[in-house]
Scaffold this motif. Structure first.
Motif, PDB file in Angstrom:
ATOM      1  N   PHE A 255       0.883  -1.285   0.024  1.00  0.00           N
ATOM      2  CA  PHE A 255       0.082  -0.036  -0.009  1.00  0.00           C
ATOM      3  C   PHE A 255       0.762   1.234   0.076  1.00  0.00           C
ATOM      4  N   ALA A 256       0.841   1.713  -1.074  1.00  0.00           N
ATOM      5  CA  ALA A 256       1.565   3.234  -1.192  1.00  0.00           C
ATOM      6  C   ALA A 256       0.880   4.397  -0.782  1.00  0.00           C
ATOM      7  N   SER A 257       1.473   5.457   0.008  1.00  0.00           N
ATOM      8  CA  SER A 257       0.898   6.358   0.612  1.00  0.00           C
ATOM      9  C   SER A 257       0.147   7.411  -0.640  1.00  0.00           C
ATOM     10  N   ASN A 258       0.787   7.570  -1.956  1.00  0.00           N
ATOM     11  CA  ASN A 258       0.204   8.070  -2.860  1.00  0.00           C
ATOM     12  C   ASN A 258       0.326   7.077  -4.230  1.00  0.00           C
ATOM     13  N   ASP A 259      -0.238   7.686  -5.316  1.00  0.00           N
ATOM     14  CA  ASP A 259      -0.121   7.069  -6.464  1.00  0.00           C
ATOM     15  C   ASP A 259       1.297   7.181  -7.198  1.00  0.00           C
ATOM     16  N   PHE A 260       2.196   8.258  -7.114  1.00  0.00           N
ATOM     17  CA  PHE A 260       3.244   8.205  -7.559  1.00  0.00           C
ATOM     18  C   PHE A 260       4.286   7.191  -7.311  1.00  0.00           C
ATOM     19  N   LEU A 261       4.253   7.134  -5.787  1.00  0.00           N
ATOM     20  CA  LEU A 261       4.863   5.908  -5.060  1.00  0.00           C
ATOM     21  C   LEU A 261       4.552   4.388  -5.752  1.00  0.00           C
ATOM     22  N   ALA A 262       3.085   4.457  -5.878  1.00  0.00           N
ATOM     23  CA  ALA A 262       2.655   3.313  -6.404  1.00  0.00           C
ATOM     24  C   ALA A 262       3.215   2.830  -7.609  1.00  0.00           C
ATOM     25  N   ILE A 263       3.029   3.994  -8.529  1.00  0.00           N
ATOM     26  CA  ILE A 263       3.705   3.639  -9.821  1.00  0.00           C
ATOM     27  C   ILE A 263       5.026   3.174  -9.904  1.00  0.00           C
ATOM     28  N   ALA A 264       5.851   3.909  -9.022  1.00  0.00           N
ATOM     29  CA  ALA A 264       7.172   3.861  -8.929  1.00  0.00           C
ATOM     30  C   ALA A 264       7.438   2.330  -8.495  1.00  0.00           C
ATOM     31  N   VAL A 265       6.744   1.737  -7.627  1.00  0.00           N
ATOM     32  CA  VAL A 265       6.730   0.164  -7.376  1.00  0.00           C
ATOM     33  C   VAL A 265       6.544  -0.634  -8.394  1.00  0.00           C
ATOM     34  N   GLN A 266       5.573  -0.145  -9.200  1.00  0.00           N
ATOM     35  CA  GLN A 266       5.472  -1.271 -10.543  1.00  0.00           C
ATOM     36  C   GLN A 266       6.573  -1.290 -11.314  1.00  0.00           C
ATOM     37  N   LYS A 267       7.345  -0.028 -11.592  1.00  0.00           N
ATOM     38  CA  LYS A 267       8.611  -0.124 -12.294  1.00  0.00           C
ATOM     39  C   LYS A 267       9.684  -0.822 -11.732  1.00  0.00           C
ATOM     40  N   ALA A 268       9.609  -0.550 -10.175  1.00  0.00           N
ATOM     41  CA  ALA A 268      10.941  -1.343  -9.411  1.00  0.00           C
ATOM     42  C   ALA A 268      10.486  -2.867  -9.749  1.00  0.00           C
ATOM     43  N   ALA A 269       9.307  -3.326  -9.645  1.00  0.00           N
ATOM     44  CA  ALA A 269       9.070  -4.741  -9.447  1.00  0.00           C
ATOM     45  C   ALA A 269       9.369  -5.388 -11.082  1.00  0.00           C
ATOM     46  N   ARG A 270       9.072  -4.379 -12.145  1.00  0.00           N
ATOM     47  CA  ARG A 270       9.531  -4.980 -13.444  1.00  0.00           C
ATOM     48  C   ARG A 270      10.989  -5.216 -13.493  1.00  0.00           C
TER      49      ARG A 270
END
Length: 371
Positions: A255-270
Motif C-alpha cells: 500500500f503506497a501512500s500516494n499514486d506516484f509511489l505506487a507507480i514507482a513500485v510497479q517500475k521497480a517490480a519489473r
C-alpha cells in the motif's frame, strides 16, 4: 452559465452581506455562497430561496468586493506543497472556481514539502496583507508563521489535512480510507503486506494512513505491515527502490501512500522480474488520472481534490464573513479496483514457505549489459 437575477441588480447597498442573504434564506453562509457562485450542490428549494433573498436584498459578490475594498486587500493566500502534483493542482482549480466572481484574487505559493519553506511562504503572504489563507503544509499545528496569522485574526482553512484543533479542514478520512485497503488485502488472502511512504515523519496524511492500515490489519489478526520509509533518492530511482523490494521477497502486497509511489513500485517490480499483480499487488492513494492510463491500471483510493479546494474556499468565505470555524464532515472517497490487486500466489500465501529471493539489481544490470 446560468445567469441569476441578483447579477442584474445595478443599485446595491454596500451594507448587505452574504450573511444577510443566508439569514433571509434560512440557510448557512457556505450554502448561500455555493448557490450564488453556482459552485456546488443545493436543493431546488434552497437554491430558489437564496436567489430570491439575494434579489430582494440587492446583493451580488461584486457588491461584496466594493463594500470591503477600503478595509481589505481582497486577496487570499494559498500554500500547497507542489503544483507539479496534479492532486494539489486540481485542488487549486477547485478553490479558484469558488473565488471567481467574489472579488477575491488568489496568491499561490508552493514549498516542496519543506517546513521552513512553509513558514517563509506564509510570512510572505502575511506581509502582502492577504485577507485569508488556504494551506496544505508540513505541520500546521506546529507552524510559527501560521500561529502568527491566527494571532493577527487572519482566517485559515486547511486542505487535505485531518482536522486540527481550531482550523477547519477540507479532507478525506485518511484512516478510514487506509482501513479499506487493509480490508481488500485481507479479503484476498494477503498477509505479508507493507506500507510505503515518503516524508513519513513530516506528513500527517501519510502517518494517519499508516495508522488506519495498521489498525485494520491488527483487527483482522494479520501480521503488522512493514513500514518502508523512502528517501527522495530511493523514490525517484527505480533501481534503488528495487533493491529495497528485493530485501523483502516475501511481501505479497504493498500500500503506497500516494499514486506516484505506487507507480514507482510497479517500475521497480519489473526490474526484479516480478509481475504485478501476479507476484506483487500494489494499491495507491489519490486516484490521479495517469493511473488509469497505465498498461496495468492502478488500484487506488480515489479522492476528489477539486472538491477539497471548493470546500476549503467556501469555508474561508464563511470565515471572512464572520462565521465561526466549523469542521465539515470528511469528503467521500472510493476504492478504484484497477488491475494491480489480486490474490497472492499460492507459494507466497503459505506462512511456512518463503518465495525464492529474486535476482539482485546488480545482476539484473549485468544481464542487461551483456544482452
Amino acid at each position: 452559465m446560468e445567469t441569476f437575477p441578483y447579477r442584474r441588480v445595478e443599485q446595491v447597498k454596500a451594507k448587505v452581506t452574504i450573511k444577510d442573504v443566508a439569514r433571509r434564506a434560512g440557510c448557512g453562509i457556505a450554502t448561500a455562497s455555493r448557490v450564488l457562485n453556482n459552485s456546488g450542490p443545493a436543493s431546488a428549494d434552497v437554491r430558489s430561496r437564496v436567489q430570491k433573498a439575494a434579489q430582494d436584498l440587492g446583493f451580488s459578490f461584486s457588491a461584496l468586493g466594493r463594500a470591503l475594498q477600503s478595509s481589505r486587500s481582497m486577496t487570499v493566500g494559498c500554500l500547497v506543497p507542489s503544483l507539479a502534483n496534479p492532486v494539489f493542482a486540481e485542488a487549486v482549480q477547485g478553490l479558484q472556481t469558488v473565488l471567481a466572481g467574489t472579488g477575491y484574487q488568489l496568491l499561490i505559493a508552493s514549498s516542496n514539502y519543506d517546513g521552513a519553506a512553509d513558514n517563509d511562504a506564509i510570512a510572505t503572504l502575511i506581509a502582502k496583507e492577504v485577507d485569508g489563507l488556504i494551506v496544505t503544509m508540513v505541520a500546521p499545528e506546529h507552524s510559527a508563521a501560521l500561529a502568527l496569522a491566527r494571532t493577527r485574526g487572519i482566517p485559515v482553512a486547511l486542505m487535505f489535512h485531518d482536522p486540527v484543533a481550531g482550523l477547519p479542514s477540507a479532507h478525506v478520512d485518511n484512516g478510514a480510507a487506509a482501513r479499506e485497503v487493509a480490508r481488500r488485502f485481507g479479503d484476498l488472502g494477503h498477509r505479508r503486506t507493507a506500507f510505503l511512504a515518503l516524508r513519513f515523519a513530516s506528513s500527517d496524511r501519510s502517518r494517519n494512513r499508516y495508522a488506519g492500515f495498521l489498525a485494520e490489519c491488527r483487527l483482522r489478526g494479520l501480521p503488522d505491515p512493514v513500514l518502508i520509509e523512502l528517501t527522495e533518492t530511493e523514490a525517484n530511482t527505480p533501481e534503488r527502490l528495487a533493491q529495497t523490494l528485493a530485501a523483502l521477497p516475501d511481501l505479497t502486497a504493498i500500500f503506497a501512500s500516494n499514486d506516484f509511489l505506487a507507480i514507482a513500485v510497479q517500475k521497480a517490480a519489473r526490474l526484479l522480474g516480478w509481475r504485478v499483480p501476479r507476484d506483487l499487488s500494489v494499491v495507491g492513494f489519490d486516484g490521479i488520472e495517469i493511473g488509469r492510463l497505465l498498461d496495468v491500471p492502478l488500484a487506488t483510493i480515489e479522492t476528489e481534490p477539486a472538491a477539497m479546494g471548493r470546500q476549503a474556499a467556501l469555508t474561508l468565505l464563511d470565515l471572512l464573513q464572520g462565521g465561526a470555524p466549523v469542521q465539515l464532515p470528511p469528503l467521500p472517497f472510493t476504492f478504484r479496483a484497477g488491475a494491480t490487486l489480486a490474490p497472492p500466489r499460492a507459494d507466497r500465501r503459505d506462512d511456512d514457505r518463503v518465495a525464492p529471493r529474486p535476482p539482485s539489481v546488480l545482476s539484473l544490470k549485468t544481464d542487461l549489459k551483456q544482452g
